[in-house]
Enzyme design. Structure first.
Site, PDB file in Angstrom:
ATOM      1  N   SER A   1       8.650   7.538   7.192  1.00  0.00           N
ATOM      2  CA  SER A   1       8.584   6.249   7.730  1.00  0.00           C
ATOM      3  C   SER A   1       9.883   5.442   7.738  1.00  0.00           C
ATOM      4  O   SER A   1      10.767   5.719   6.804  1.00  0.00           O
ATOM      5  CB  SER A   1       7.467   5.295   6.804  1.00  0.00           C
TER       6      SER A   1
ATOM      7  N   LYS B   1       7.303   7.373   0.583  1.00  0.00           N
ATOM      8  CA  LYS B   1       7.960   7.839   1.974  1.00  0.00           C
ATOM      9  C   LYS B   1       9.239   8.432   1.684  1.00  0.00           C
ATOM     10  O   LYS B   1       9.711   9.143   2.344  1.00  0.00           O
ATOM     11  CB  LYS B   1       7.906   6.797   3.086  1.00  0.00           C
TER      12      LYS B   1
ATOM     13  N   TYR C   1       4.592   2.321  -1.393  1.00  0.00           N
ATOM     14  CA  TYR C   1       4.580   3.307  -0.175  1.00  0.00           C
ATOM     15  C   TYR C   1       5.793   3.737   0.075  1.00  0.00           C
ATOM     16  O   TYR C   1       6.243   4.872   0.593  1.00  0.00           O
ATOM     17  CB  TYR C   1       4.159   2.153   0.958  1.00  0.00           C
TER      18      TYR C   1
ATOM     19  N   ASN D   1       1.213  15.057   7.855  1.00  0.00           N
ATOM     20  CA  ASN D   1       0.986  13.526   8.108  1.00  0.00           C
ATOM     21  C   ASN D   1       0.162  12.794   7.448  1.00  0.00           C
ATOM     22  O   ASN D   1       0.126  11.390   7.345  1.00  0.00           O
ATOM     23  CB  ASN D   1       0.665  13.876   9.847  1.00  0.00           C
TER      24      ASN D   1
ATOM     25  N   ALA E   1       8.242   4.224  -1.912  1.00  0.00           N
ATOM     26  CA  ALA E   1       8.767   5.319  -2.836  1.00  0.00           C
ATOM     27  C   ALA E   1       8.197   6.407  -2.285  1.00  0.00           C
ATOM     28  O   ALA E   1       8.822   7.921  -2.409  1.00  0.00           O
ATOM     29  CB  ALA E   1       8.114   5.073  -4.076  1.00  0.00           C
TER      30      ALA E   1
HETATM   31  P1  NAP Z   1      -3.977   6.421  10.492  1.00  0.00           P
HETATM   32  O1  NAP Z   1      -4.684   6.269  11.796  1.00  0.00           O
HETATM   33  O2  NAP Z   1      -4.789   5.502   9.339  1.00  0.00           O
HETATM   34  O3  NAP Z   1      -4.047   7.947  10.173  1.00  0.00           O
HETATM   35  C1  NAP Z   1      -3.941   8.656   9.079  1.00  0.00           C
HETATM   36  C2  NAP Z   1      -5.355   9.485   8.997  1.00  0.00           C
HETATM   37  O4  NAP Z   1      -4.953  10.219   7.546  1.00  0.00           O
HETATM   38  C3  NAP Z   1      -6.557   9.010   8.850  1.00  0.00           C
HETATM   39  O5  NAP Z   1      -7.494   9.725   9.762  1.00  0.00           O
HETATM   40  C4  NAP Z   1      -6.964   8.982   7.309  1.00  0.00           C
HETATM   41  O6  NAP Z   1      -8.328   9.226   6.897  1.00  0.00           O
HETATM   42  C5  NAP Z   1      -6.091  10.365   6.945  1.00  0.00           C
HETATM   43  N1  NAP Z   1      -6.065  10.601   5.637  1.00  0.00           N
HETATM   44  C6  NAP Z   1      -5.867   9.590   4.554  1.00  0.00           C
HETATM   45  N2  NAP Z   1      -5.845  10.012   3.303  1.00  0.00           N
HETATM   46  C7  NAP Z   1      -5.894  11.288   3.489  1.00  0.00           C
HETATM   47  C8  NAP Z   1      -5.997  12.291   2.462  1.00  0.00           C
HETATM   48  N3  NAP Z   1      -5.840  12.016   1.196  1.00  0.00           N
HETATM   49  N4  NAP Z   1      -6.332  13.664   2.811  1.00  0.00           N
HETATM   50  C9  NAP Z   1      -6.237  13.851   4.170  1.00  0.00           C
HETATM   51  N5  NAP Z   1      -6.465  13.010   5.201  1.00  0.00           N
HETATM   52  C10 NAP Z   1      -6.349  11.662   4.716  1.00  0.00           C
HETATM   53  O7  NAP Z   1      -2.489   6.364  10.316  1.00  0.00           O
HETATM   54  P2  NAP Z   1      -1.173   6.549  10.951  1.00  0.00           P
HETATM   55  O8  NAP Z   1      -0.742   5.136  11.385  1.00  0.00           O
HETATM   56  O9  NAP Z   1      -1.494   7.394  12.196  1.00  0.00           O
HETATM   57  O10 NAP Z   1      -0.187   7.194  10.301  1.00  0.00           O
HETATM   58  C11 NAP Z   1      -0.146   8.522  10.073  1.00  0.00           C
HETATM   59  C12 NAP Z   1       1.072   8.702   9.302  1.00  0.00           C
HETATM   60  O11 NAP Z   1       2.339   7.975   9.861  1.00  0.00           O
HETATM   61  C13 NAP Z   1       1.010   8.152   7.700  1.00  0.00           C
HETATM   62  O12 NAP Z   1       1.584   9.226   6.864  1.00  0.00           O
HETATM   63  C14 NAP Z   1       1.708   6.872   7.709  1.00  0.00           C
HETATM   64  O13 NAP Z   1       2.403   6.589   6.590  1.00  0.00           O
HETATM   65  C15 NAP Z   1       3.066   7.417   8.909  1.00  0.00           C
HETATM   66  N6  NAP Z   1       3.644   6.141   9.618  1.00  0.00           N
HETATM   67  C16 NAP Z   1       2.676   5.132  10.280  1.00  0.00           C
HETATM   68  C17 NAP Z   1       3.234   4.186  11.011  1.00  0.00           C
HETATM   69  C18 NAP Z   1       2.776   3.191  11.758  1.00  0.00           C
HETATM   70  O14 NAP Z   1       3.054   2.040  12.129  1.00  0.00           O
HETATM   71  N7  NAP Z   1       1.380   3.573  12.048  1.00  0.00           N
HETATM   72  C19 NAP Z   1       4.895   4.090  10.601  1.00  0.00           C
HETATM   73  C20 NAP Z   1       5.464   4.744   9.852  1.00  0.00           C
HETATM   74  C21 NAP Z   1       4.845   5.759   9.179  1.00  0.00           C
HETATM   75  P3  NAP Z   1      -9.095   7.916   6.791  1.00  0.00           P
HETATM   76  O15 NAP Z   1      -9.213   7.012   7.969  1.00  0.00           O
HETATM   77  O16 NAP Z   1     -10.448   8.296   6.714  1.00  0.00           O
HETATM   78  O17 NAP Z   1      -8.425   7.410   5.507  1.00  0.00           O
END
Ligand code: NAP
Length: 253
Positions: free
Chosen positions: A148, A165, A161, A95, A163
């Site tokens: 995503s 995903k 992004y 994730n 790419a």
């Molecule tokens: P989030 O709240 O920012 O959570 C992502 C977590 O991953 C954060 O705690 C972040 O830490 C951590 N992280 C970032 N880079 C990392 C790394 N290199 N190694 C280990 N941990 C890392 O984001 P989210 O919205 O929950 O997103 C989670 C996933 O869902 C992501 O893959 C995102 O692309 C996908 N997604 C999200 C949405 C949306 O609308 N929210 C939609 C589609 C897909 P830091 O905060 O310290 O950077």
């Protein structure tokens, strides 16, 4: 279904220090898993571990950047030993992710591209490779990748992004075929908009949802976690290689 289908199993969730990852870690723990909570943030990982333990669950932090193979392997193996419940990680949720900056292609330089692909693509490779040996030995495993809607349908910008995903979709399809003979199932979840720290800063996000999304709102992290927990469970034993979208009907394909 048992309320605790993951009893006796170890699950690992990357990027579990906030948002969707934290919701997945908490739900898997509520359903019986001992959870390895990976995050690059010490505070984020600790807060998730604390939330799980406060409910009586088992969790251990594995603080590392998933794009750094050696660092994540060291942290995960230490967390696995710390949990003391065996040496097999039966569930992996890839994730960890960084928010899409809506950059036009002209502004995507090599450093930005490397970081985006490093976290999402290399990170998922590293973590999957770390858990594979144990899953093969056990003759079972569930891997859920988080892509995503940007991966399935693309976007108006942010192609770096998209790419990363998109790569998770094709990695999932290939790993599903490759690993089926060990009874390892691999699926990918493609969320639409979800309220998390990553999206909190987007102006008018909640307002946008009312017109963009047929059900009239963006999702909550827990609504992605419930899908992930289903795909990670024995209830989903005939599902592999699939992309499952959760987007309130914003994209129907
Ligand atoms: P989030 O709240 O920012 O959570 C992502 C977590 O991953 C954060 O705690 C972040 O830490 C951590 N992280 C970032 N880079 C990392 C790394 N290199 N190694 C280990 N941990 C890392 O984001 P989210 O919205 O929950 O997103 C989670 C996933 O869902 C992501 O893959 C995102 O692309 C996908 N997604 C999200 C949405 C949306 O609308 N929210 C939609 C589609 C897909 P830091 O905060 O310290 O950077």
């Amino acid at each position: 279904m048992s309320p605790r289908p993951f009893d006796g199993q170890v699950a690992m969730v990357t990027g579990a220090g906030s948002g969707i990852g934290r919701a997945c870690a908490v739900l898997l723990a509520q359903r019986g898993a001992a959870v390895i909570v990976n995050d690059v943030s010490v505070e984020g990982a600790a807060a998730t571990v604390e939330a799980i333990r406060a409910e009586g669950g088992a969790a251990h932090a594995a603080v590392a950047d998933v794009s750094d193979r050696a660092a994540v392997e060291t942290a995960v193996l230490a967390a696995l030993a710390g949990l003391g419940g065996g040496d097999v990680i039966g569930v992996l949720v890839n994730n960890a992710g960084i928010a899409s900056r809506r950059l036009p292609i002209e502004e995507v330089d090599d450093a930005i591209l490397d970081r985006m692909l490093g976290v999402h693509v290399k990170g998922a490779f590293h973590c999957t490779q770390i858990v594979l040996e144990g899953m093969k030995r056990q003759g079972a495993g569930k891997i859920v990748n988080i892509s995503s809607a940007m991966g399935t349908v693309g976007g108006r910008s942010g192609s770096h992004y998209a790419a990363a995903k998109g790569a998770l979709l094709s990695m999932t399809r290939t790993w599903a075929r490759e690993l089926a003979k060990w009874n390892i199932h691999v699926n990918v979840v493609a969320p639409g908009g979800v309220f998390t720290a990553a999206t909190a800063t987007i102006r008018n996000y909640a307002e946008e949802a009312k017109t963009r999304v047929p059900i009239g709102r963006f999702g909550e992290p827990e609504e992605i976690a419930s899908l992930v927990a289903f795909l990670a469970s024995q209830e989903a034993n005939y599902i592999t290689g699939q992309t499952v979208s959760a987007n309130g009907g914003e994209f129907i394909h």
